[in-house]
Design a protein around this motif. Structure first.
Motif, PDB file in Angstrom:
ATOM      1  N   ARG A  73       1.992  10.489   4.509  1.00 24.85           N
ATOM      2  CA  ARG A  73       0.641  10.840   4.053  1.00 24.85           C
ATOM      3  C   ARG A  73       0.688  11.465   2.661  1.00 24.85           C
ATOM      4  NH1 ARG A  73      -2.246  15.382   4.054  1.00 24.85           N
ATOM      5  NH2 ARG A  73      -0.869  16.494   5.473  1.00 24.85           N
ATOM      6  N   LEU A  74       1.631  12.370   2.443  1.00 29.36           N
ATOM      7  CA  LEU A  74       1.760  13.006   1.130  1.00 29.36           C
ATOM      8  C   LEU A  74       2.131  11.995   0.051  1.00 29.36           C
ATOM      9  CD1 LEU A  74       3.561  16.323   2.143  1.00 29.36           C
ATOM     10  CD2 LEU A  74       1.163  16.031   1.486  1.00 29.36           C
ATOM     11  N   ASP A  75       3.026  11.061   0.389  1.00 28.70           N
ATOM     12  CA  ASP A  75       3.379  10.003  -0.562  1.00 28.70           C
ATOM     13  C   ASP A  75       2.158   9.170  -0.932  1.00 28.70           C
ATOM     14  OD1 ASP A  75       6.013  10.785  -0.689  1.00 28.70           O
ATOM     15  OD2 ASP A  75       6.772   9.189   0.615  1.00 28.70           O
ATOM     16  N   GLN A  76       1.339   8.849   0.056  1.00 29.43           N
ATOM     17  CA  GLN A  76       0.132   8.053  -0.219  1.00 29.43           C
ATOM     18  C   GLN A  76      -0.834   8.836  -1.100  1.00 29.43           C
ATOM     19  OE1 GLN A  76      -1.371   6.913   3.617  1.00 29.43           O
ATOM     20  NE2 GLN A  76       0.128   5.259   3.858  1.00 29.43           N
ATOM     21  N   GLU A  77      -1.005  10.131  -0.842  1.00 32.39           N
ATOM     22  CA  GLU A  77      -1.895  10.956  -1.645  1.00 32.39           C
ATOM     23  C   GLU A  77      -1.419  11.053  -3.087  1.00 32.39           C
ATOM     24  OE1 GLU A  77      -2.283  14.764   0.283  1.00 32.39           O
ATOM     25  OE2 GLU A  77      -3.293  13.908   2.022  1.00 32.39           O
ATOM     26  N   GLU A  78      -0.131  11.028  -3.290  1.00 30.78           N
ATOM     27  CA  GLU A  78       0.443  11.116  -4.632  1.00 30.78           C
ATOM     28  C   GLU A  78       0.647   9.757  -5.287  1.00 30.78           C
ATOM     29  OE1 GLU A  78       1.129  13.924  -6.407  1.00 30.78           O
ATOM     30  OE2 GLU A  78       0.169  15.028  -4.791  1.00 30.78           O
ATOM     31  N   GLY A  79       0.301   8.691  -4.564  1.00 29.58           N
ATOM     32  CA  GLY A  79       0.468   7.353  -5.105  1.00 29.58           C
ATOM     33  C   GLY A  79       1.900   6.891  -5.139  1.00 29.58           C
ATOM     34  N   LEU A  80       2.735   7.469  -4.271  1.00 26.77           N
ATOM     35  CA  LEU A  80       4.162   7.128  -4.257  1.00 26.77           C
ATOM     36  C   LEU A  80       4.522   6.107  -3.193  1.00 26.77           C
ATOM     37  CD1 LEU A  80       5.586  10.750  -4.664  1.00 26.77           C
ATOM     38  CD2 LEU A  80       5.271   9.021  -6.437  1.00 26.77           C
ATOM     39  N   ALA A  81       3.577   5.834  -2.309  1.00 30.25           N
ATOM     40  CA  ALA A  81       3.869   4.878  -1.225  1.00 30.25           C
ATOM     41  C   ALA A  81       3.853   3.465  -1.789  1.00 30.25           C
ATOM     42  CB  ALA A  81       2.827   5.015  -0.118  1.00 30.25           C
ATOM     43  N   PRO A  82       4.740   2.612  -1.250  1.00 28.69           N
ATOM     44  CA  PRO A  82       4.798   1.210  -1.728  1.00 28.69           C
ATOM     45  C   PRO A  82       3.545   0.438  -1.367  1.00 28.69           C
ATOM     46  CG  PRO A  82       6.392   1.571   0.060  1.00 28.69           C
ATOM     47  CD  PRO A  82       5.699   2.865  -0.221  1.00 28.69           C
TER      48      PRO A  82
END
Length: 82
Positions: A73-82
């Motif tokens: 979830r944090l990766d998605q919020e930061e735009g880090l998710a693929p």
């Protein structure tokens, strides 16, 4: 004010002196600031470790799946998710 003697490698001493020169401070000022920062950081780290251990002893833990979901979830919020 208390005084303390420390032993530094020549490389660390040169780096400390370089920082002092660049910032127009004394070697002692830089060493004192560095030591203060480290000591306060370490004290806070130990406080948090003790709090975490106490929480774990009381059963306040998260599962690996819950932790992975949080990181996702944090990766998605930061735009880090693929």
């Amino acid at each position: 004010m208390a005084h303390l003697t420390v032993t530094l490698s020549e490389q660390d001493k040169a780096l400390l002196h370089s920082i002092a020169t660049e910032t127009r401070r004394t070697d002692e000022d830089i060493a004192a600031a560095a030591l203060k920062s480290y000591v306060h950081w370490q004290a806070e780290y130990l406080r948090r470790v003790k709090a975490g251990l106490a929480a774990a002893e009381q059963g306040q833990v998260v599962t690996n799946d819950e932790l992975n979901a949080l990181f996702d979830r944090l990766d998605q919020e930061e735009g880090l998710a693929p």
